[in-house]
Design a protein around this motif. Structure first.
Motif, PDB file in Angstrom:
ATOM      1  N   ILE A  83       0.725  -1.157  -0.148  1.00  0.00           N
ATOM      2  CA  ILE A  83       0.080  -0.238   0.054  1.00  0.00           C
ATOM      3  C   ILE A  83       0.730   1.322   0.121  1.00  0.00           C
ATOM      4  O   ILE A  83       1.799   1.318   0.892  1.00  0.00           O
ATOM      5  CB  ILE A  83      -0.873  -0.013   1.357  1.00  0.00           C
ATOM      6  CG1 ILE A  83      -1.949  -1.341   1.315  1.00  0.00           C
ATOM      7  CG2 ILE A  83      -1.819   1.281   1.374  1.00  0.00           C
ATOM      8  CD1 ILE A  83      -2.213  -1.346   2.648  1.00  0.00           C
ATOM      9  N   ARG A  85       0.358   4.716   0.752  1.00  0.00           N
ATOM     10  CA  ARG A  85      -0.735   5.752   1.691  1.00  0.00           C
ATOM     11  C   ARG A  85      -0.600   7.238   0.947  1.00  0.00           C
ATOM     12  O   ARG A  85      -1.675   7.714   0.917  1.00  0.00           O
ATOM     13  CB  ARG A  85      -0.429   5.642   3.029  1.00  0.00           C
ATOM     14  CG  ARG A  85      -0.949   4.462   3.467  1.00  0.00           C
ATOM     15  CD  ARG A  85      -0.369   4.297   5.049  1.00  0.00           C
ATOM     16  NE  ARG A  85      -1.027   5.440   5.814  1.00  0.00           N
ATOM     17  CZ  ARG A  85      -0.648   6.040   6.891  1.00  0.00           C
ATOM     18  NH1 ARG A  85       0.300   5.117   7.557  1.00  0.00           N
ATOM     19  NH2 ARG A  85      -0.839   6.906   7.670  1.00  0.00           N
ATOM     20  N   ARG A  88      -1.768   6.892  -2.348  1.00  0.00           N
ATOM     21  CA  ARG A  88      -3.165   6.176  -2.599  1.00  0.00           C
ATOM     22  C   ARG A  88      -3.446   5.040  -3.448  1.00  0.00           C
ATOM     23  O   ARG A  88      -4.126   5.329  -4.324  1.00  0.00           O
ATOM     24  CB  ARG A  88      -4.555   7.319  -2.400  1.00  0.00           C
ATOM     25  CG  ARG A  88      -4.434   8.148  -1.330  1.00  0.00           C
ATOM     26  CD  ARG A  88      -5.547   8.423  -0.979  1.00  0.00           C
ATOM     27  NE  ARG A  88      -5.772   9.122   0.418  1.00  0.00           N
ATOM     28  CZ  ARG A  88      -6.841   9.897   0.728  1.00  0.00           C
ATOM     29  NH1 ARG A  88      -7.984  10.134   0.255  1.00  0.00           N
ATOM     30  NH2 ARG A  88      -6.738  10.611   2.139  1.00  0.00           N
ATOM     31  N   ALA A 250       2.806  -0.761   5.776  1.00  0.00           N
ATOM     32  CA  ALA A 250       2.373   0.997   5.209  1.00  0.00           C
ATOM     33  C   ALA A 250       2.406   1.745   6.667  1.00  0.00           C
ATOM     34  O   ALA A 250       2.174   2.848   6.299  1.00  0.00           O
ATOM     35  CB  ALA A 250       0.963   0.670   4.775  1.00  0.00           C
ATOM     36  N   LEU A 252       0.672   1.640   9.345  1.00  0.00           N
ATOM     37  CA  LEU A 252      -0.618   1.742   9.922  1.00  0.00           C
ATOM     38  C   LEU A 252      -0.435   1.395  11.598  1.00  0.00           C
ATOM     39  O   LEU A 252       0.376   0.568  11.658  1.00  0.00           O
ATOM     40  CB  LEU A 252      -1.641   1.161   9.454  1.00  0.00           C
ATOM     41  CG  LEU A 252      -2.219   1.609   8.197  1.00  0.00           C
ATOM     42  CD1 LEU A 252      -3.399   0.625   7.566  1.00  0.00           C
ATOM     43  CD2 LEU A 252      -2.940   2.837   8.166  1.00  0.00           C
ATOM     44  N   ASP A 270      -5.225   5.850   9.457  1.00  0.00           N
ATOM     45  CA  ASP A 270      -5.213   6.721   8.146  1.00  0.00           C
ATOM     46  C   ASP A 270      -6.640   6.760   7.855  1.00  0.00           C
ATOM     47  O   ASP A 270      -7.376   5.701   7.479  1.00  0.00           O
ATOM     48  CB  ASP A 270      -4.418   5.988   7.158  1.00  0.00           C
ATOM     49  CG  ASP A 270      -4.520   6.540   5.830  1.00  0.00           C
ATOM     50  OD1 ASP A 270      -5.629   7.549   5.732  1.00  0.00           O
ATOM     51  OD2 ASP A 270      -3.792   6.297   4.864  1.00  0.00           O
ATOM     52  N   ILE A 273      -8.405   4.707   5.304  1.00  0.00           N
ATOM     53  CA  ILE A 273      -8.078   3.160   5.313  1.00  0.00           C
ATOM     54  C   ILE A 273      -9.188   2.623   6.406  1.00  0.00           C
ATOM     55  O   ILE A 273      -9.101   3.262   7.568  1.00  0.00           O
ATOM     56  CB  ILE A 273      -6.855   2.851   5.356  1.00  0.00           C
ATOM     57  CG1 ILE A 273      -5.987   3.087   4.329  1.00  0.00           C
ATOM     58  CG2 ILE A 273      -6.737   1.126   5.349  1.00  0.00           C
ATOM     59  CD1 ILE A 273      -4.367   3.002   4.453  1.00  0.00           C
TER      60      ILE A 273
END
Lengths: 846, 122
Positions: A83, A85, A88, A250, A252, A270, A273
């Motif tokens: 991913i 971020r 995107r 990613a 997160l 995020d 997400i």
């Protein structure tokens, strides 16, 4: 507004549910679904059924044409690799780069495989996907023994699969009990016992340290305690780990024990997400069940549809059937709440274990464990979830029903909401209560809205009781009035009839009622009149108030034909009479079946055949068995001391005497009696309204037992009676019941609703506290003396016989009655068989 | 099939025990005829409905118990006890279970029924 680009990573049960939730707004999203498995979402919870015959297609959760209809794009066999971020985008395992406005992670979990050396050996598997199952299936073909590592919920599922595949099955568990998360020690022990009884070997407190080559089998599992187990196949099912690696990479936020951290809106750190299902950690908790996952799917979808909802955690209560054993765990099953109290009930013979955990003050239910019988799960769960007040004696919730005598007078109120009341239409007490709440406050309205008691009607009394109890609880004044035509209870009406010397329904109606009467009050009054005056039920003045069974002195069956049951007192019958029954059945082409009351039932008689059949039967010495009436039916007996090595009294002799004494007496409901010749109780007398069991010194008298829908063991009324006293007590008991019970109230229910219970009955019957014993005996004697065989009487009366024809204007038979042959006898033709074209109808017997 | 509409003789009124029903064969149809007598007022009324119990499929409506529900004269079907209004045949518990109604009259002590139902699906 152009469609938002939505990428869903993971197409499992929760992912599919999410898609279904947003499908209603399909035009607002351009959806791409990445599914690393080669097939779309399937029912992982019921994976085991794949081994018992269901194919992958049957397990599929995706409705036919779902993707075509929604325009969502499903990429099978393509997972997410990364991913980005800031950009995107999601990069797939095939290298495609998918831009997103919203990303939903539903990556699920992976099975945890303990880091045991040797775990990578061949024929070691996990239990998660259809591919895993295919591999296990193939391995089973070349194996004899299979072992599951893990004795939790999933492990036991896997064990069932191995067993279904025909392997000698072992379960190895690290903890000292099975299902350690859900069950306590007793529950775990009982579950183990039951599972072992099914042939699955359970090894507890076993820490596997190494898997090596075996001697007699493929592998040898070595345990920390020095023991070992040889096996050909190993399936690891020792828990799950959230698939959070994409999110981790990613950047997160994750939960303290892994899982993608989410808030109440299922949003990750995020805001673009979301994470749902087993990959998500809500307040650090990972939910390994599908229901919370579905709830997250709903919440996330609502967020996107701008109808915000909140995920507020989930109850981890579960109810399931493991290897055929019902297991349920509710709330705080282990009693971890400070001060919590526990109640246990265990029946090792039946294999039931029940435990309640209540608050320190005993007022609220906190949790429960059920093994062997999880029927109360719904009620108990509702009590925990809604904080419902517990009864003063919480143990009554888990004690078996026959212990209910200790809580006299509560009757239906003791039944849990989950208790099935109407088994024909599967209506539970909770559904009835809900319908009452919604305004169905009359019996008719309740039956109409719930369908309860609309098929066989066997539960009508219970439904009425629940209605009364619920209305009482709501402060509604409940009248026990018979029906809208009589503002009296049955008991009041009984006295009005007797004291007023009223002899017909019309007299009773004009004096104490209103309107035309109905199908409730007419048979009830007919029964009262019969119990008071014992006049011929088919006399013209009584005929119009008899239910069809009494009107034709036979039992109406579903096709409009009747069945005929001659009396066979005590179940004793001569060969000559048996032959007569056979001949009559042959002559009239009747279906014959042995009844539970030791008689023979002859089915398929047309209305116009009834008098002819009875002419033959009476000529051979038979008399009416009153199977059609709310009346004394049979006295069942065992063979007794005459033949039996163990018998201590002549049970058949007494049964015949009792049956001849009480035969045909009309009562609020049917009455069944039984006499056993010794304590072995072969006549099942304790399941009868009146049961007699022989002792060395005389007879024990039991009352108010019941079989059928709500079985109840009879209560001992008096012990070691001589025959004369026995008969006197039965006279009094039956007459007291006939006087005071509600209509269609069996003795068991009558007793449950009688203030004072069995002790009160004993005071009235044995101690004559009310001073009515002599009166009761006299009334009974009058009924005994005025007995007449109703069929004999009917046959002697040409006016009565006129009614036994189908049509008033032609002697023709009812042409709609058709039979077919099955197992050498007739049975009613079903509707489609009747509708069959003429050629096929040739098989019909008419 | 417009021809053949006629009144058929069923039986004498006295042949029906008060507050009971009888079944009659009218052509190929089965009709249940009820004689309802109000014990309070002595008022008497005759009704005719289809003899087929829509719930069980059995030809038994004539054998049901007569009564009233809130003053509405009804017959309780003998198999499953659902109530049908004698005036219009509708089922009080389930609107899907109506039975046909037949014109009926008493002429000089004779019960007469017209052989076509007033409507096929009331």
């Amino acid at each position: 507004m152009s469609a938002r680009r939505l990428v869903l990573v993971g197409h499992g049960m929760v992912g599919q549910r999410f898609l279904e939730n947003i499908a209603q707004a399909k035009d607002r999203f351009a959806v791409t679904v990445l599914c690393e498995e080669p097939r779309p979402a399937y029912d992982r919870v019921n994976l085991t059924s794949y081994f018992s015959g269901k194919d992958a297609q049957a397990l599929s959760l995706v409705p036919e044409g779902f993707f075509a209809r929604t325009g969502f794009e499903l990429r099978l066999g393509e997972g997410a690799a990364a991913i980005d971020r800031s950009a995107r985008t999601v990069t797939t395992t095939r290298g495609a780069v998918l831009p997103y406005d919203v990303l939903v992670l539903a990556t699920g979990s992976s099975p945890f495989v303990p880091p045991v050396p040797g775990r990578e050996r061949e024929h070691c598997y996990v239990y998660r996907t259809i591919e895993d199952l295919d591999a296990i299936k193939a391995a089973a073909n070349v194996s004899k023994i299979g072992t599951v590592v893990g004795g939790g919920l999933l492990g036991l599922e896997a064990a069932k699969a191995l067993k279904d595949l025909g392997l000698e099955t072992h379960v190895v568990e690290f903890a000292p009990r099975l299902m350690a998360v859900q069950l306590d020690e007793f529950g775990g022990r009982l579950l183990r016992k039951k599972i072992e009884a099914l042939g699955v070997r359970v090894h507890l407190s076993r820490n596997t340290t190494r898997i090596a080559a075996g001697e007699s089998a493929r592998h040898r599992m070595l345990f920390a305690d020095g023991e070992h187990l040889e096996t050909d196949v190993i399936v690891f099912s020792a828990g799950i780990r959230p698939r959070d690696e994409l999110a981790r990479a990613a950047g997160l936020a994750l939960g303290p024990r892994g899982g993608i951290a989410i808030d109440g809106a299922c949003r990750t750190s995020d805001p673009a997400i979301y994470a749902i299902g087993e990959c998500a950690a809500w307040h650090g908790t990972i939910f390994g069940l599908v229901a919370p996952g579905y709830d997250m799917a709903r919440v996330a979808a609502q967020q996107l549809l701008e109808a915000p909802a909140e995920f507020a955690g989930a109850d981890l209560s579960t109810k399931l059937k493991l290897l055929g054993v019902e297991v349920a765990s509710i709330g705080d099953a282990h009693g971890n709440t400070p001060g919590a109290l526990s109640y246990f009930f265990s029946d090792e013979r039946a294999g039931h274990y029940k435990k309640l955990v209540t608050s320190a003050d005993g007022k609220r239910l906190l949790g429960a464990v059920l093994v062997g019988d999880a029927g109360d799960y719904g009620t108990l769960l509702a009590m925990v979830q809604n904080g419902l007040p517990l009864p003063a004696q919480p143990e009554t919730l888990i004690l078996p029903a026959h212990e209910g005598s200790k809580t006299q007078g509560l009757g239906s109120e003791l039944l849990p909401a989950g208790a099935t009341i109407c088994s024909c239409n599967n209506v539970c007490k909770g559904a009835l209560c809900a319908a009452i709440e919604a305004g169905a406050t009359t019996l008719g309205a309740l039956k109409k809205s719930t369908k309860a008691s609309t098929s066989c009607g066997g539960c009508a009394t219970l439904v009425k009781q629940i209605l009364d109890a619920e209305l009482r609880r709501r402060g509604v004044v409940v009248t026990n009035h018979l029906c809208e035509h009589f503002p009296h209870t049955r008991q009041e009406l009984f006295h009005l009839v007797r004291l007023g010397g009223l002899k017909t329904f019309d007299e009773v109606l004009v004096k104490h009622g209103r309107g035309l009467g109905c199908d409730i009050c007419k048979p009830a009054v007919a029964s009262i009149l019969a119990a008071c005056w014992n006049e011929f039920v088919l006399a013209p003045k009584h005929a119009s108030i008899q239910d069809t069974n009494d009107y034709y002195l036979a039992n109406l069956q579903k096709d409009g034909t009747y069945s005929v049951v001659p009396r066979v007192p005590g179940g004793e019958i001569t060969p000559e009479k048996l032959i007569v029954l056979g001949k009559v059945a042959q002559r009239f082409g009747l279906y014959t079946k042995i009844t539970g009351g030791q008689r023979i039932d002859l089915f398929g008689a047309r209305l116009e055949q009834l008098p002819l059949i009875w002419k033959d039967l009476i000529a051979a010495g038979f008399e009416s068995g009153h199977a059609y009436g709310k009346a004394v039916r049979t006295v069942k007996s065992c063979v007794g001391s005459t033949w039996c090595r163990y018998g201590v009294q002549d049970s058949v002799g007494l049964a015949i005497k009792l049956e001849q004494r009480y035969r045909g007496i009309r009562s609020p409901h049917k009455l069944k009696l039984g006499v056993s010749g010794c304590t072995r109780e072969c006549a099942e007398a304790q399941g009868k309204d009146v049961g007699v069991i022989a002792t060395e010194k005389g007879w024990n008298l039991y009352v108010c037992g019941n079989g059928g829908m709500r079985p109840r063991h009879a209560d001992l009324l008096a012990a070691d009676l001589d025959e004369a006293t026995l008969v006197r007590y039965i006279d009094r008991f039956l007459m007291f019941y006939i006087r005071t019970a509600d209509r269609l109230q069996r003795t068991s229910v009558w007793l449950e609703n009688l203030e004072g219970g069995i002790d009160y009955v004993r005071q009235v019957v044995c101690e004559d506290r009310l001073g009515i014993a002599a009166e009761l005996e006299a009334e009974m004697q009058k009924l005994v003396d005025s007995y007449e065989c109703e069929w004999k009487k009917a046959l002697s009366n040409p006016e009565t016989l006129k009614r036994f024809r189908h049509f008033v204007n032609t002697p023709a038979a009812d042409p709609s009655i058709r039979f077919v042959t099955e197992r050498g006898q007739i049975r009613p033709a079903q509707r489609q068989e009747k509708d069959a074209p003429a050629a096929a109808a040739a098989e019909l017997v008419s | 099939m417009t021809a053949g509409v006629r009144w058929s003789y069923v039986c004498r009124l006295a042949d029906i025990v008060p507050n009971t029903g009888v079944a009659a064969k009218i052509g190929t149809e089965q009709v249940a005829v009820f004689r309802v007598v109000d014990a309070q007022s002595g008022a008497e009324q005759v009704y005719a409905i289809g003899n087929r119990d829509p719930k069980s499929g059995a030809m038994v409506m004539a054998r049901g118990l007569i009564g009233d529900v809130q003053g509405e004269p009804v017959v309780a079907a003998p198999v499953y006890k659902q109530h049908h209004a004698l005036r219009d045949g509708r089922c009080l518990e389930d609107p899907a279970l109506a039975v046909p109604v037949y014109p009926v009259r008493v002429f000089e002590g004779m019960v007469l029924v017209r052989n076509l139902p007033q409507s096929e699906n009331p």
